[in-house]
Design an enzyme around this catalytic site. Structure first.
Site, short mmCIF file in Angstrom:
data_model
loop_
_atom_site.label_atom_id
_atom_site.label_comp_id
_atom_site.label_asym_id
_atom_site.label_seq_id
_atom_site.Cartn_x
_atom_site.Cartn_y
_atom_site.Cartn_z
N ASP A 305 7.21 -3.93 9.91
CA ASP A 305 7.31 -3.03 8.78
C ASP A 305 7.72 -3.93 7.61
O ASP A 305 8.28 -5.00 7.83
CB ASP A 305 8.40 -2.01 9.11
CG ASP A 305 8.80 -1.17 7.93
OD1 ASP A 305 7.91 -0.56 7.34
OD2 ASP A 305 10.00 -1.12 7.61
P1 ADP Z 1 7.37 0.48 4.36
O1 ADP Z 1 6.31 0.85 5.32
O2 ADP Z 1 7.03 -0.76 3.59
O3 ADP Z 1 8.72 0.40 4.98
P2 ADP Z 1 7.75 3.21 3.50
O4 ADP Z 1 6.74 3.86 4.38
O5 ADP Z 1 9.17 3.37 3.84
O6 ADP Z 1 7.40 1.66 3.27
O7 ADP Z 1 7.52 3.75 2.01
C1 ADP Z 1 6.25 3.66 1.41
C2 ADP Z 1 6.29 4.05 -0.04
O8 ADP Z 1 6.67 5.41 -0.16
C3 ADP Z 1 7.29 3.28 -0.86
O9 ADP Z 1 6.76 2.07 -1.31
C4 ADP Z 1 7.54 4.27 -2.01
O10 ADP Z 1 6.53 4.16 -2.97
C5 ADP Z 1 7.45 5.62 -1.36
N1 ADP Z 1 8.78 6.14 -0.95
C6 ADP Z 1 9.21 6.37 0.30
N2 ADP Z 1 10.47 6.88 0.31
C7 ADP Z 1 10.85 6.94 -0.97
C8 ADP Z 1 12.04 7.37 -1.64
N3 ADP Z 1 13.12 7.81 -0.96
N4 ADP Z 1 12.08 7.30 -2.98
C9 ADP Z 1 11.02 6.85 -3.65
N5 ADP Z 1 9.88 6.43 -3.10
C10 ADP Z 1 9.77 6.48 -1.79
MG MG Z 2 10.53 0.86 6.05
#
Ligand code: ADP
Ligand code: MG
Length: 613
Positions: A305
């Site tokens: 991730d």
């Molecule tokens: P990763 O797979 O890189 O860990 P996530 O799936 O956790 O990323 O999040 C993907 C995208 O969703 C983030 O880049 C953001 O744009 C948006 N996002 C997720 N959770 C939040 C939040 N709590 N506040 C703002 N944006 C969020």
């Molecule tokens: Mg994450």
């Protein structure tokens, strides 16, 4: 003195007396009596436990040994009877000592558990048992003392050695507001801690419980062995009977019973697993059981991730671009809306707001989190929405070209950008610098060293950032803009290509893919129970370096198990050949048998010293 040792010594002395009398040409009756006595002393417990297991319809190794010893006495081979029982008792004494040592890895860990806590009650400082501290109660920890509870620092500043939890002894600095863990050591400052969890509920308590359970869990190879010996042991008795009817030699049949003991085989797998799990626990790596240890030894692909895993846990707000709105107001609304979110981006926003605005935020109403997209919440009657383009597209909120343009510019700089809207009107862009960890660039190389063929990244973040991170870290591939269910699909696709996949995440919002992967690994899990619960392997430290260690250790454990099994099987065959070729008899058969058990144990103990090159 331990009972087992006493038995071994007394029967040993009796054997010595027997041989001495033989040497001095005393009446053979003395020799024979001494040997039978030695056999009874060493064999008594063996016979009892053989009888007990037989009552449960299980034919045990003990039964084989008992029949052999009794049989030897009946045919007048008193010395053989004494030797077989003595060696068996001696072997099981050594075995319990060495196995005990492997389990000590856990006991060492338990020794780290705190006993006492200093609290203030009725205006006076009191020493009480650590488990008796109450939630919300304040404990005082002086330099050099062990922190007795999980909680938050409310006063003071210090460096804390968290090795008991994370396996890393480099001290971590702690000040007001920081989380501290039971079992860690306060190095140099005075701390007052507000208690959140005590005793078994602490992260440390969880670790101990998990490791203990893990050692009881059986690995597939072990289950196979147990099924095998259920048929094998009676099979040996049958073989002994058949060989008696064919050859007419009782001696040969009895010898077959002894060398047929599958001792080394039975112990080969569990001992390696206990040692492997013990080593992991000492290094902040929690392996949930033998099954996972074996499985992770077969991993050939690692999927990361991004946010919070490959990138730094400490994301920072970089820029806030506002549209007809005051910057401070945007930040206030955003931080309040994100109040309940554990996401790394949310944390960055809240941290920035706390620093700039110096206010406290209250929990918003109607908070809703959409994993992989963003959040919505109500603040002061306003509907606040924060997230990525996907969220806004889905909600039918138009992103004007000039906003899109500014977003692109920031993203090209490798920043993660979230859009903030108030009542469906975009009021700001917040860019967040979420840099790869400093040691991330070495990780691919290290993983390849321990036998991983492919390292990829699965992220919910946008393609541009994913691309730049992937090329910077020289990953073998990446997939971006994934929702949690897309990550699951991606993992499944890799599995269909034939890879055995380990998914590494922070365990907060990537639970589904951790479960789908052959092995789910949560990193930086100290304090987050959910992560510990879902992952097969938990890395307590927030440190990527523990990953190659965990995989390397699993591979070493698998090799160790294989070595042990192959060795044990070879010994059985060699002994069998020896018996049929009339080279091996009762005493020598038992000697080789016990030696092979010890060799298997010592080989497994090497795992306790495993360290990545
Ligand atoms: P990763 O797979 O890189 O860990 P996530 O799936 O956790 O990323 O999040 C993907 C995208 O969703 C983030 O880049 C953001 O744009 C948006 N996002 C997720 N959770 C939040 C939040 N709590 N506040 C703002 N944006 C969020
Ligand atoms: Mg994450």
């Amino acid at each position: 003195m331990k009972k087992k040792l006493k038995i071994v010594m007394i029967s040993g002395i009796l054997i010595a007396i027997g041989w001495l009398s033989n040497l001095l040409n005393f009446d053979p009756l003395i020799f024979n009596t001494a040997m039978v006595a030695a056999a009874i002393v060493a064999g008594y417990q063996v016979a009892i436990s053989a009888y007990n297991t037989l009552k449960m319809k299980v034919i045990s190794i003990n039964l084989l040994v008992t029949i052999a010893a009794v049989g030897a006495v009946i045919i007048g081979e008193y010395w053989e009877a004494a030797a077989v029982t003595f060696l068996f008792a001696f072997g099981s004494y050594l075995e319990s000592r060495t196995v005990g040592k492997a389990r000590d890895a856990i006991r060492d860990l338990m020794d780290l558990a705190p006993n006492l806590a200093a609290v203030i009650r009725d205006g006076e400082e009191k020493e009480i048992a650590a488990e008796e501290v109450e939630i919300e109660e304040v404990v005082i920890v002086r330099p050099g003392e062990k922190i007795p509870v999980d909680g938050t620092v409310i006063k003071g500043k210090s460096e804390v050695n968290q090795a008991a939890i994370t396996g890393e002894s480099i001290p971590v600095s702690k000040e007001t507001g920081d989380e501290v863990f039971s079992g860690t050591i306060n190095k140099n400052g005075y701390l007052e801690i507000k208690t959140e969890r005590v005793g078994d509920d602490t992260t440390f308590g969880k670790i101990i419980e998990l490791v203990e359970e893990a050692q009881e869990e059986k690995a597939p190879t072990q289950k196979l062995m147990e099924r095998f010996s259920k048929y094998y042991t009676p099979g040996i008795i049958l073989l002994a009977l058949i060989s008696y009817f064919i050859s007419g030699s009782v001696r040969l049949s009895l010898t077959l019973l002894v060398i047929g003991c599958p001792g080394a085989l039975v112990i080969s797998t569990p001992i390696s697993i206990v040692a492997g799990i013990g080593n992991g626990a000492k290094n902040g790596i929690l392996i949930k059981g033998g099954e996972y240890l074996e499985k992770s030894g077969e991993i050939d692909m690692v999927a990361f991730d991004k946010t919070g895993t490959l990138s730094k846990g400490e994301a920072e707000v970089d820029q806030i671009i506002t549209y007809n709105k005051d910057k401070a107001e945007v930040l206030r609304l955003a931080a309040a809306a994100e109040f309940n979110s554990e996401h790394h981006l949310a944390r960055a926003i809240k941290k920035k707001a706390e620093k700039m605005l110096e206010t406290e935020f209250n929990s918003p109403i109607n908070f809703e989190s959409q994993t992989g997209k963003g959040i919505t919440a109500q603040i002061d009657g306003k509907e606040i929405m924060i997230g990525n383009s996907r969220l806004f597209n889905e909600q039918g909120i138009e992103i004007k070209p000039e906003i899109e343009e500014q977003k692109n510019i920031l993203e090209e700089q490798g920043k993660t950008v979230v859009i903030v809207a108030e009542n469906k009107q975009i009021i700001a862009l917040i860019s967040i610098a979420d840099r790869p960890r400093e040691n991330a660039y070495q990780i691919v190389e290290k993983l390849k060293q321990v036998g991983i063929k492919k390292v990829v990244m699965l992220t919910g973040d946008n393609k541009k950032i994913a691309e730049s991170v992937a090329s910077e870290l020289k990953l073998d591939g990446y997939k971006a803009e994934l929702l949690p269910e897309d990550k699951v699909k991606a993992v499944e696709e890799y599995q269909e290509e034939g890879y055995k996949v380990a998914m590494v995440g922070d365990g907060i919002n990537d639970t589904p893919s951790l479960v789908t992967a052959d092995i789910g690994i949560a990193m930086g899990a100290a304090g987050t129970d959910a992560a510990i619960d879902t992952a097969d392997i938990t890395l307590m430290a927030d440190n990527l370096n523990k990953l190659p260690y965990a995989i390397g250790l699993s591979k070493a454990a698998n090799r160790n198990i294989k070595q042990n099994v192959v060795f044990a099987v070879l010994i059985v065959f060699a002994l069998l050949a020896g018996v049929l070729g009339q080279k091996v008899f009762l005493a020598s058969g038992m000697l080789v048998h016990e030696l092979s058990v010890l060799i298997v144990i010592f080989n497994a103990m090497r795992l306790l010293r495993y360290d990545i090159a």
